[in-house]
Design a protein around this motif. Sequence first.
Motif, PDB file in Angstrom:
ATOM      1  N   ARG A 307       0.834  -1.213   0.000  1.00 28.66           N
ATOM      2  CA  ARG A 307       0.000   0.000   0.000  1.00 28.66           C
ATOM      3  C   ARG A 307       0.861   1.253   0.000  1.00 28.66           C
ATOM      4  O   ARG A 307       0.571   2.221  -0.711  1.00 28.66           O
ATOM      5  CB  ARG A 307      -0.930  -0.018   1.214  1.00 28.66           C
ATOM      6  N   GLU A 308       1.914   1.263   0.785  1.00 23.14           N
ATOM      7  CA  GLU A 308       2.782   2.436   0.853  1.00 23.14           C
ATOM      8  C   GLU A 308       3.501   2.660  -0.474  1.00 23.14           C
ATOM      9  O   GLU A 308       3.631   3.792  -0.946  1.00 23.14           O
ATOM     10  CB  GLU A 308       3.814   2.256   1.977  1.00 23.14           C
ATOM     11  N   ARG A 309       3.952   1.575  -1.108  1.00 19.46           N
ATOM     12  CA  ARG A 309       4.627   1.699  -2.408  1.00 19.46           C
ATOM     13  C   ARG A 309       3.650   2.248  -3.453  1.00 19.46           C
ATOM     14  O   ARG A 309       4.009   3.131  -4.243  1.00 19.46           O
ATOM     15  CB  ARG A 309       5.157   0.330  -2.849  1.00 19.46           C
ATOM     16  N   ALA A 310       2.413   1.757  -3.451  1.00 26.51           N
ATOM     17  CA  ALA A 310       1.411   2.241  -4.404  1.00 26.51           C
ATOM     18  C   ALA A 310       1.088   3.713  -4.152  1.00 26.51           C
ATOM     19  O   ALA A 310       0.931   4.494  -5.100  1.00 26.51           O
ATOM     20  CB  ALA A 310       0.146   1.393  -4.314  1.00 26.51           C
ATOM     21  N   LYS A 311       0.997   4.111  -2.872  1.00 26.02           N
ATOM     22  CA  LYS A 311       0.725   5.511  -2.542  1.00 26.02           C
ATOM     23  C   LYS A 311       1.843   6.424  -3.044  1.00 26.02           C
ATOM     24  O   LYS A 311       1.587   7.512  -3.566  1.00 26.02           O
ATOM     25  CB  LYS A 311       0.566   5.679  -1.032  1.00 26.02           C
ATOM     26  N   GLN A 312       3.078   5.985  -2.894  1.00 30.71           N
ATOM     27  CA  GLN A 312       4.220   6.776  -3.353  1.00 30.71           C
ATOM     28  C   GLN A 312       4.178   6.959  -4.863  1.00 30.71           C
ATOM     29  O   GLN A 312       4.405   8.061  -5.375  1.00 30.71           O
ATOM     30  CB  GLN A 312       5.530   6.096  -2.933  1.00 30.71           C
ATOM     31  N   GLU A 313       3.891   5.877  -5.579  1.00 28.22           N
ATOM     32  CA  GLU A 313       3.840   5.962  -7.032  1.00 28.22           C
ATOM     33  C   GLU A 313       2.662   6.825  -7.488  1.00 28.22           C
ATOM     34  O   GLU A 313       2.790   7.620  -8.429  1.00 28.22           O
ATOM     35  CB  GLU A 313       3.743   4.562  -7.642  1.00 28.22           C
ATOM     36  N   PHE A 314       1.520   6.681  -6.820  1.00 27.09           N
ATOM     37  CA  PHE A 314       0.354   7.484  -7.176  1.00 27.09           C
ATOM     38  C   PHE A 314       0.643   8.967  -6.935  1.00 27.09           C
ATOM     39  O   PHE A 314       0.304   9.820  -7.760  1.00 27.09           O
ATOM     40  CB  PHE A 314      -0.859   7.048  -6.357  1.00 27.09           C
TER      41      PHE A 314
END
Length: 428
Positions: A307-314
């Motif tokens: 989730r944190e990796r996806a948030k960073q990319e988003f």
Amino acid sequence: MTGAKQGLDDAYEQRRPALDRAVGQLKSLLVTVLGQIEDRRLVRAEFDDVRPKALASLKRKAIRQGWTPEQALTQCPDLVGGRVVCNNVEDVYRFEALLRENLPVESGQAERQDYIAKPTNQGYRALHLNFRLDAGESLNREMIPCEVQIRSRLQDAWAEISHADLYKQAGLPPDLLARAKDLSRLLATAEEIAGEIRARVQDVTEPPEHQPRLDRVTAEGLSFIFKDVFGRAPPAYALSLAEEACSELGVTALTKLPRMLKRAEFRGKLGEAYRAILSVPIDSETLMLAGLHTLARGDTAGLAFVRERAKQEFAEIENIARREMQAELPSTVDELIDGIDDPRGEADVASLADALDVVVTCAACGAPILDPYSFAEAAATHYGLAGEPELDAVERLQAAIMNSGVDTGDIDNSGLCSHCAAQLAKDD
């Protein structure tokens, strides 16, 4: 206004629902292509906001081309347009190939203008793909001309600088325009150097043919597991990240990792968590790192990492898109106000608000709502206003937004659009 112009106004409004449907289709298409990029940490690409051609711009083009209203809405190649920005030239062509593979059958063969191989006289470099999307309803086919511009970051930077500083100015001397072409060549050279760096980073680490010992952490063990699970050798940088993760998480053995990564249920949960934030499939490198977090600290840690990796990319994609949208804002606050006040209603107030990051959604139906004060404050900050000029601009902007026809919500029901507020009042 001439009859021809009025005719185009009416034809444009009649065609607008189909244009909006085509915008949605093109966005979906580009998201699909982004999701097929194997490694988004190397093959980095984001798309700018997809939008229909503004009526004022279409009018100018129709006059230049001598088009009738019907011709303007069927022959203009970029009636709906989108821009994709990639890290480098290699990614531009990779994105092009994936986009072609995903075009609907009815779109036919995309037409291609390669301004990278053959730049324009001014120095513009990009790859353009033109095709049509069927935005008709039911069985009625309505093919909308679409154009996707694919550029590298450096090509996009040159285009933005040249558009803002040169081509919006009239009467510039030829030698100054020639300097812009010099800058284009200089950035192309930088692009080649960046490509060489990218090639070095992209080097893969070939795993050993036979499984090494997995009761300890080694580069050979990690690379063997990656290829065994995902079917390809890992990039060298991904292997380095995995080794660093093992060290930070205290992972001392890899014995359980292969079976964990191969479990469909495990990968499904991680993929679902990733797509809930960033609507593209999870990549192999993120799965590998999530597996290490799970190995060290359990399922909850693995899901939290994803989730944190996806948030960073988003967040990165959002920030880049917003910076590009802000570059399209008028040069001065007076021009912004004049555009919103224009009685012809050609200013896209929703896009302006999106660029300033002040759009909120109705708590009941999700429709966009624009608070005039928030818009005015954000615009004043964007243009660096202070003191009396700021107060004056904020007051004028609020009035312009109130008169623009956009939904500013309901005074008595904060968080609701005017329609939902009216329905609530009716129910009461």
